[in-house]
Each structure stands twice: as structure tokens, then as C-alpha cells.
Design an enzyme around this catalytic site. Structure first.
Site, PDB file in Angstrom:
ATOM      1  CE  LYS A  57       3.586  57.803  51.514  1.00  0.00           C
ATOM      2  NZ  LYS A  57       3.511  57.680  52.830  1.00  0.00           N
ATOM      3  NE  ARG A  95      -2.339  61.518  57.743  1.00  0.00           N
ATOM      4  CZ  ARG A  95      -1.310  62.508  58.008  1.00  0.00           C
ATOM      5  NH1 ARG A  95      -1.590  63.290  59.019  1.00  0.00           N
ATOM      6  NH2 ARG A  95      -0.149  62.648  57.469  1.00  0.00           N
ATOM      7  NE  ARG A 141      -2.289  57.073  50.338  1.00  0.00           N
ATOM      8  CZ  ARG A 141      -1.940  57.966  51.333  1.00  0.00           C
ATOM      9  NH1 ARG A 141      -2.093  57.956  52.569  1.00  0.00           N
ATOM     10  NH2 ARG A 141      -1.378  58.776  50.912  1.00  0.00           N
ATOM     11  NE  ARG A 175       4.006  66.410  57.607  1.00  0.00           N
ATOM     12  CZ  ARG A 175       3.708  65.211  56.704  1.00  0.00           C
ATOM     13  NH1 ARG A 175       4.719  64.891  55.980  1.00  0.00           N
ATOM     14  NH2 ARG A 175       2.486  64.701  56.731  1.00  0.00           N
ATOM     15  NE  ARG A 188      -0.102  66.944  55.454  1.00  0.00           N
ATOM     16  CZ  ARG A 188       0.163  65.545  54.893  1.00  0.00           C
ATOM     17  NH1 ARG A 188       1.284  65.791  54.280  1.00  0.00           N
ATOM     18  NH2 ARG A 188      -0.616  64.751  54.855  1.00  0.00           N
TER      19      ARG A 188
HETATM   20  P1  ADP Z   1       0.210  60.719  54.418  1.00  0.00           P
HETATM   21  O1  ADP Z   1       1.013  59.657  53.695  1.00  0.00           O
HETATM   22  O2  ADP Z   1       1.188  61.463  55.528  1.00  0.00           O
HETATM   23  O3  ADP Z   1      -1.099  60.374  55.023  1.00  0.00           O
HETATM   24  P2  ADP Z   1      -0.411  62.135  52.129  1.00  0.00           P
HETATM   25  O4  ADP Z   1       0.097  63.622  51.679  1.00  0.00           O
HETATM   26  O5  ADP Z   1       0.131  61.038  51.117  1.00  0.00           O
HETATM   27  O6  ADP Z   1      -0.078  62.030  53.489  1.00  0.00           O
HETATM   28  O7  ADP Z   1      -2.228  61.921  51.924  1.00  0.00           O
HETATM   29  C1  ADP Z   1      -3.063  62.925  52.648  1.00  0.00           C
HETATM   30  C2  ADP Z   1      -4.452  62.605  52.525  1.00  0.00           C
HETATM   31  O8  ADP Z   1      -4.738  62.606  51.046  1.00  0.00           O
HETATM   32  C3  ADP Z   1      -4.662  61.098  52.999  1.00  0.00           C
HETATM   33  O9  ADP Z   1      -4.687  61.102  54.499  1.00  0.00           O
HETATM   34  C4  ADP Z   1      -5.745  60.708  52.431  1.00  0.00           C
HETATM   35  O10 ADP Z   1      -6.951  61.402  52.951  1.00  0.00           O
HETATM   36  C5  ADP Z   1      -5.760  61.361  50.880  1.00  0.00           C
HETATM   37  N1  ADP Z   1      -4.959  60.619  50.087  1.00  0.00           N
HETATM   38  C6  ADP Z   1      -3.652  60.406  49.474  1.00  0.00           C
HETATM   39  N2  ADP Z   1      -3.675  59.560  48.757  1.00  0.00           N
HETATM   40  C7  ADP Z   1      -4.785  58.650  48.774  1.00  0.00           C
HETATM   41  C8  ADP Z   1      -5.099  57.443  47.998  1.00  0.00           C
HETATM   42  N3  ADP Z   1      -4.255  56.824  47.358  1.00  0.00           N
HETATM   43  N4  ADP Z   1      -6.189  56.797  48.421  1.00  0.00           N
HETATM   44  C9  ADP Z   1      -7.146  57.541  49.183  1.00  0.00           C
HETATM   45  N5  ADP Z   1      -6.943  58.658  49.637  1.00  0.00           N
HETATM   46  C10 ADP Z   1      -5.741  59.179  49.524  1.00  0.00           C
END
Ligand code: ADP
Length: 191
Positions: free
Chosen positions: A13, A144, A88, A127, A133
Site C-alpha cells: 500500500k 496484524r 481499519r 522487510r 521495524r
Molecule cells: P501494516 O499495514 O503493515 O500493518 P502500517 O504502517 O499501516 O502497517 O501500520 C502500523 C501499525 O500502526 C498498525 O499495526 C497499528 O498498530 C497502527 N495503525 C496504523 N493505522 C491504524 C489505524 N487506522 N487504526 C488503528 N491502528 C493503526
């Protein structure tokens, strides 16, 4: 354009979002990146978010919603934006709807990247070796994925019902996927 990018963790994404945002001259807003920046700077938001992120859990809706509300109210997002990683949860969908409606606009499209989950776990583990990370351990990655399937994948149906869901095959080379997304969005831009 007001766009959302959806897809499981590791679907690419972020990579696709920056390319598409550049093409339409709109900011790409990644909630994950904003949380990570706050964690890095040790802000109160970062300190709170880190607990959840490290465990692969979602940050609570109230916290995330406020952060997005502030970000899309910035002047650079007045003409449009691309959200990556938000919404989400159903509560986030509702909140976003009201934020956008309040400005007299609507969402133009939701791009969903369709990918093979096992391939994703492998991609994320790779990654983890290069980017390091904190939430890229196998256990957290699986959590996740699970949360995505339980809480986020069902949102695709909501947007399908609204008639704005665009599903794109997310497997293959980055450039191929970019081309598929661009072709799908051209149709939206013309309509
Ligand atoms: P990925 O899509 O690989 O899980 P992201 O970088 O998008 O990684 O998100 C990393 C973390 O940030 C998520 O696992 C969550 O803890 C938090 N996060 C990101 N976006 C949201 C959201 N919209 N609602 C709640 N938590 C979020």
C-alpha cells in the site's frame, strides 16, 4: 481526488500510495507513518501508540480518528488526499464519512490490493531484515494479518455497497501493480 488504499499488511500500500498521490498532486497520508514519526519523536501520541503497534494491535479509534481529522484539515489536503492504512474499523469508516461530508465532498474511490497472504508474510519477514521495524517479527506479523481479516477486510463490502470499490491484483512487480492502479483510476477520474 479523495482516495483510500486498502489491503493486508505487506500488500505494498505505502509504495503504491506515494506514486499515485504524486500523480494526482495530493498528499499521501499514512496513519502508520504518522504513528511511527510520533514514536520516533517521543510525543505523547507516540508513547501511547507504541504499546499497540509493538503488539500488532490497532491503536484505539478515538486516538486514530483525532489524528486523521487534524491531518486532513491541513491546507495541503483541501483539494484531496490519499489515505493509506485508514480506516481499519467500522467506527473509523463512519468517522471518515462524517469528516468528508462536513467539507461537502465525497470519497471518489477505494483501491483494494488483492494479494496472497502467505506471500505477504514472507515479504514482511524480508522487510524486517532490511528495515528492522519493531512490529515485523513473525508473531506480530501474524497478529496484524489476523486483525486485518477480522476487522478490516469486512470494510471492503461496505465500500462495494457504496459502488466505489476498485479491486486491483497486487501481486507481481511494483511497476505492474502501479500500472493496473493507474488504469483503474483513469476511469474514475473521467467519470
Ligand atoms: P501494516 O499495514 O503493515 O500493518 P502500517 O504502517 O499501516 O502497517 O501500520 C502500523 C501499525 O500502526 C498498525 O499495526 C497499528 O498498530 C497502527 N495503525 C496504523 N493505522 C491504524 C489505524 N487506522 N487504526 C488503528 N491502528 C493503526
Amino acid at each position: 481526488m479523495r482516495l483510500l488504499f486498502m489491503g493486508p499488511p505487506g500488500a505494498g500500500k505505502g509504495t503504491q500510495a506515494s506514486t499515485v498521490a504524486e500523480r494526482y498532486s495530493i498528499p499521501a497520508v499514512s496513519t502508520g507513518d504518522i504513528f511511527r514519526a510520533n514514536v520516533g519523536q517521543g510525543t505523547p501520541l507516540g508513547i501511547e501508540a507504541k504499546r499497540y503497534m509493538d503488539a500488532g494491535e490497532y491503536v484505539p479509534d478515538e486516538v486514530t480518528n483525532l489524528m486523521v481529522r487534524d491531518r486532513i484539515a491541513e491546507p495541503d489536503a483541501a483539494g484531496g488526499f490519499l489515505l493509506d492504512g485508514y480506516p481499519r474499523t467500522l467506527a473509523q469508516v463512519e468517522e471518515l464519512d462524517s469528516m468528508i461530508a462536513a467539507t461537502g465532498h465525497r470519497l471518489d474511490a477505494v483501491v483494494a490490493l488483492i494479494v496472497d497472504e502467505e506471500a505477504l508474510v514472507q515479504r514482511l519477514l524480508l522487510r524486517a531484515q532490511t528495515e528492522g521495524r519493531a512490529d515485523d517479527t513473525e508473531e506480530v506479523i501474524r497478529r496484524r494479518m489476523e486483525l486485518y481479516a477480522e476487522q478490516t477486510a469486512p470494510l471492503l463490502e461496505v465500500y462495494r455497497d457504496h459502488g466505489i470499490l476498485i479491486e486491483v491484483d497486487g501481486m507481481g512487480e511494483v511497476d505492474e501493480v502501479t500500472a493496473r492502479i493507474a488504469a483503474a483510476l483513469e476511469k474514475v477520474a473521467q467519470s
